[in-house]
Design a protein around this motif. Structure first.
Motif, mmCIF file in Angstrom:
data_model
loop_
_atom_site.group_PDB
_atom_site.id
_atom_site.type_symbol
_atom_site.label_atom_id
_atom_site.label_comp_id
_atom_site.label_asym_id
_atom_site.label_seq_id
_atom_site.Cartn_x
_atom_site.Cartn_y
_atom_site.Cartn_z
ATOM 1 N N TYR A 69 10.342 -17.763 40.657
ATOM 2 C CA TYR A 69 11.338 -18.078 39.638
ATOM 3 C C TYR A 69 11.400 -19.584 39.436
ATOM 4 O O TYR A 69 11.231 -20.351 40.387
ATOM 5 N N THR A 71 13.948 -22.583 38.395
ATOM 6 C CA THR A 71 15.404 -22.743 38.421
ATOM 7 C C THR A 71 15.794 -24.202 38.233
ATOM 8 O O THR A 71 15.035 -25.124 38.533
ATOM 9 N N ALA A 152 22.188 -18.105 42.838
ATOM 10 C CA ALA A 152 21.344 -17.125 42.157
ATOM 11 C C ALA A 152 19.876 -17.309 42.499
ATOM 12 O O ALA A 152 19.121 -16.337 42.550
ATOM 13 N N VAL A 156 18.510 -13.668 43.414
ATOM 14 C CA VAL A 156 17.637 -12.960 42.466
ATOM 15 C C VAL A 156 16.312 -12.564 43.117
ATOM 16 O O VAL A 156 15.953 -11.378 43.122
ATOM 17 N N LEU A 177 25.085 -10.766 43.634
ATOM 18 C CA LEU A 177 24.322 -11.226 42.475
ATOM 19 C C LEU A 177 25.070 -10.918 41.182
ATOM 20 O O LEU A 177 25.094 -11.735 40.253
ATOM 21 N N ARG A 182 22.797 -14.477 36.725
ATOM 22 C CA ARG A 182 21.410 -14.939 36.775
ATOM 23 C C ARG A 182 21.157 -16.196 35.951
ATOM 24 O O ARG A 182 20.012 -16.577 35.726
ATOM 25 N N GLU A 183 22.195 -16.852 35.518
ATOM 26 C CA GLU A 183 22.027 -18.033 34.664
ATOM 27 C C GLU A 183 21.225 -19.120 35.388
ATOM 28 O O GLU A 183 21.461 -19.412 36.558
ATOM 29 N N VAL A 185 18.093 -19.030 36.184
ATOM 30 C CA VAL A 185 17.009 -18.504 37.016
ATOM 31 C C VAL A 185 16.047 -17.747 36.106
ATOM 32 O O VAL A 185 16.377 -16.670 35.600
#
Length: 197
Positions: A69, A71, A152, A156, A177, A182-183, A185
């Motif tokens: 991911y 981030t 997150a 995630v 979670l 999930r902002e 990410v």
């Protein structure tokens, strides 16, 4: 490690897992969750190097690697640093938590991690998120990681590799979670970490 609850979402195809007979080489192993992050240099290569270094550790087997991911950096103004690549690794190990921490620090140092600024940019961050069901307020190694349940970028990828996971003393990763969201990410489907041979 994972729940048999039929409502749990399937593990993404990009999750890499190992199921083999090599576990017989570990006597009474414990599960641990390791979070990896990098925002300097070749981030993907660094994360892969960390996975390989963990696998090369006596008394430790890497069992699953999450998707990668991208981030935003934590605790700094937007745009102040490059974005991170983050992933979570599930391991089985006979190392006690203190030795696992030492190994994590040694891997960070091998990738020239510098610790001169809180939330500063780093070539590599290796954090022990959980170690079996251990709950400890030892200031040297607090377990579970004292901030993982609100981040997150940890939750995630952890949910990807173990949808039924729980943070000891705090509850299900899926619930945490949902609370965090999930902002910031972003999945990088174009990138993948591999399990060492």
């Amino acid at each position: 490690m994972s729940s048999s609850d039929p409502t749990v979402q399937p593990v993404p195809a990009s999750v890499v897992e190992r199921v083999d007979a090599a576990d017989v080489t570990l006597s009474n192993p414990k599960w641990a969750v390791i979070s990896l992050g990098s925002n300097l240099g070749n981030r993907l290569e660094t994360l892969q190097g960390a996975v390989d270094a963990l696998e090369d550790t006596p008394g430790l087997r890497v069992k699953a690697v999450s998707p990668v991911y991208e981030t935003e950096p934590w605790g700094v103004e937007p745009g102040a640093q490059a974005t991170y690549f983050n992933a979570v690794v599930l391991i089985k190990t006979t190392l006690p938590p203190s030795s696992l921490l030492e190994r994590g620090h040694a891997i960070e140092e091998a990738f020239e991690r510098v610790r001169d600024e809180r939330w500063g940019p780093r070539t590599l961050d290796v954090d022990i998120v959980t170690y079996q069901d251990v709950i400890s307020d030892d200031p040297v190694l607090t377990l579970p990681h004292p901030r993982a349940h609100e981040r997150a970028f940890v939750l995630v990828p952890w949910h990807d590799v173990d949808p039924g996971a729980e943070v000891p003393g705090l509850g299900a990763v899926s619930r945490l979670l949902a609370e965090v969201g999930r902002e910031g990410v972003q999945a990088r489907a174009d990138l993948e970490l591999r399990l060492p041979e």
